[in-house]
Design a protein around this motif. Structure first.
Motif, PDB file in Angstrom:
ATOM      1  N   VAL A  10     -21.660 -18.834  44.750  1.00  0.00           N
ATOM      2  CA  VAL A  10     -21.708 -17.775  43.753  1.00  0.00           C
ATOM      3  C   VAL A  10     -23.078 -17.826  43.090  1.00  0.00           C
ATOM      4  CG1 VAL A  10     -20.658 -16.823  41.656  1.00  0.00           C
ATOM      5  CG2 VAL A  10     -19.217 -17.998  43.350  1.00  0.00           C
ATOM      6  N   HIS A  11     -23.832 -16.759  43.253  1.00  0.00           N
ATOM      7  CA  HIS A  11     -25.152 -16.646  42.624  1.00  0.00           C
ATOM      8  C   HIS A  11     -24.986 -15.856  41.336  1.00  0.00           C
ATOM      9  CE1 HIS A  11     -27.160 -18.130  46.265  1.00  0.00           C
ATOM     10  NE2 HIS A  11     -26.171 -17.513  46.882  1.00  0.00           N
ATOM     11  N   PRO A  18     -21.757 -13.162  37.919  1.00  0.00           N
ATOM     12  CA  PRO A  18     -21.994 -13.191  39.367  1.00  0.00           C
ATOM     13  C   PRO A  18     -22.793 -11.988  39.863  1.00  0.00           C
ATOM     14  CG  PRO A  18     -19.725 -13.772  38.893  1.00  0.00           C
ATOM     15  CD  PRO A  18     -20.324 -13.278  37.600  1.00  0.00           C
ATOM     16  N   GLU A  19     -23.833 -12.281  40.623  1.00  0.00           N
ATOM     17  CA  GLU A  19     -24.630 -11.239  41.270  1.00  0.00           C
ATOM     18  C   GLU A  19     -24.324 -11.147  42.759  1.00  0.00           C
ATOM     19  OE1 GLU A  19     -28.710 -12.291  40.196  1.00  0.00           O
ATOM     20  OE2 GLU A  19     -28.673 -10.690  38.703  1.00  0.00           O
ATOM     21  N   ALA A  20     -23.945 -12.256  43.358  1.00  0.00           N
ATOM     22  CA  ALA A  20     -23.631 -12.287  44.786  1.00  0.00           C
ATOM     23  C   ALA A  20     -22.629 -13.405  45.057  1.00  0.00           C
ATOM     24  CB  ALA A  20     -24.891 -12.494  45.607  1.00  0.00           C
ATOM     25  N   ILE A  21     -21.721 -13.134  45.983  1.00  0.00           N
ATOM     26  CA  ILE A  21     -20.737 -14.118  46.424  1.00  0.00           C
ATOM     27  C   ILE A  21     -20.808 -14.161  47.948  1.00  0.00           C
ATOM     28  CG2 ILE A  21     -18.286 -14.742  46.528  1.00  0.00           C
ATOM     29  CD1 ILE A  21     -17.911 -12.982  43.977  1.00  0.00           C
ATOM     30  N   SER A  22     -20.839 -15.356  48.496  1.00  0.00           N
ATOM     31  CA  SER A  22     -20.784 -15.501  49.946  1.00  0.00           C
ATOM     32  C   SER A  22     -19.899 -16.697  50.280  1.00  0.00           C
ATOM     33  CB  SER A  22     -22.184 -15.666  50.546  1.00  0.00           C
ATOM     34  OG  SER A  22     -22.812 -16.819  50.029  1.00  0.00           O
ATOM     35  N   LEU A  56     -13.380 -13.848  40.451  1.00  0.00           N
ATOM     36  CA  LEU A  56     -14.773 -13.490  40.226  1.00  0.00           C
ATOM     37  C   LEU A  56     -15.077 -12.175  40.920  1.00  0.00           C
ATOM     38  CD1 LEU A  56     -16.554 -16.896  40.977  1.00  0.00           C
ATOM     39  CD2 LEU A  56     -16.117 -15.903  38.721  1.00  0.00           C
ATOM     40  N   TRP A  57     -15.966 -11.401  40.324  1.00  0.00           N
ATOM     41  CA  TRP A  57     -16.466 -10.191  40.961  1.00  0.00           C
ATOM     42  C   TRP A  57     -17.904  -9.984  40.524  1.00  0.00           C
ATOM     43  CZ3 TRP A  57     -12.812 -10.481  37.225  1.00  0.00           C
ATOM     44  CH2 TRP A  57     -13.083  -9.878  36.002  1.00  0.00           C
ATOM     45  N   THR A  58     -18.679  -9.365  41.421  1.00  0.00           N
ATOM     46  CA  THR A  58     -20.084  -9.142  41.131  1.00  0.00           C
ATOM     47  C   THR A  58     -20.246  -7.929  40.219  1.00  0.00           C
ATOM     48  OG1 THR A  58     -20.366  -7.779  43.104  1.00  0.00           O
ATOM     49  CG2 THR A  58     -20.833 -10.142  43.327  1.00  0.00           C
ATOM     50  N   LYS A  59     -21.380  -7.880  39.548  1.00  0.00           N
ATOM     51  CA  LYS A  59     -21.594  -6.785  38.601  1.00  0.00           C
ATOM     52  C   LYS A  59     -21.773  -5.439  39.288  1.00  0.00           C
ATOM     53  CE  LYS A  59     -26.092  -8.782  37.569  1.00  0.00           C
ATOM     54  NZ  LYS A  59     -27.001  -9.072  36.455  1.00  0.00           N
ATOM     55  N   ASP A  60     -21.978  -5.418  40.597  1.00  0.00           N
ATOM     56  CA  ASP A  60     -22.092  -4.138  41.293  1.00  0.00           C
ATOM     57  C   ASP A  60     -20.772  -3.691  41.937  1.00  0.00           C
ATOM     58  OD1 ASP A  60     -22.158  -6.057  43.315  1.00  0.00           O
ATOM     59  OD2 ASP A  60     -23.594  -4.944  44.526  1.00  0.00           O
TER      60      ASP A  60
END
Length: 115
Positions: A10-11, A18-22, A56-60
């Motif tokens: 989680v970035h 969170p900006e990115a999840i992989s 978690l979820w990204t802001k986009d």
């Protein structure tokens, strides 16, 4: 005995949003990490009879994507419950609720888009 691992990265930005999840797993043929805009992870503590969740979820992540994510998650949770218990009536109720949730979301979205 073998060991399988799931790695989640989680970035976050400077505010820990969170900006990115992989993610990647050891028991897969996919070599590269898979991107995700949201995740839900649950663990059951059998001794304490409690669930621990990480959501978690990204802001986009868009609102309609979140509704799709919840609908699909509720439906697959019902499928999992079915495989574990074979309680067909309860599974039907869970899926009916998921469909009702999604229908209500679509109605709300149409109403808000007309305003």
């Amino acid at each position: 005995m073998s060991l399988s691992s799931i790695i989640i990265d989680v970035h976050t930005d400077e505010n820990k949003v969170p900006e990115a999840i992989s993610w990647n797993a050891t028991d897969t043929t996919v070599e590269n990490a898979q991107k995700a805009k949201a995740m839900m992870l649950s663990f059951w503590n059998g001794e304490e009879k409690t669930a621990l969740r990480i959501d978690l979820w990204t802001k986009d992540m868009l609102i309609d994507e979140m509704a799709d994510f919840f609908y699909q998650t509720m439906t697959t949770m019902a499928d999992t419950y079915d495989r574990a218990t074979n309680h067909k009536e309860m599974v039907g109720e869970m899926k009916k609720f998921a469909q009702h949730f999604y229908q209500k979301f679509r109605e709300k979205q149409l109403k808000e888009n007309k305003a």
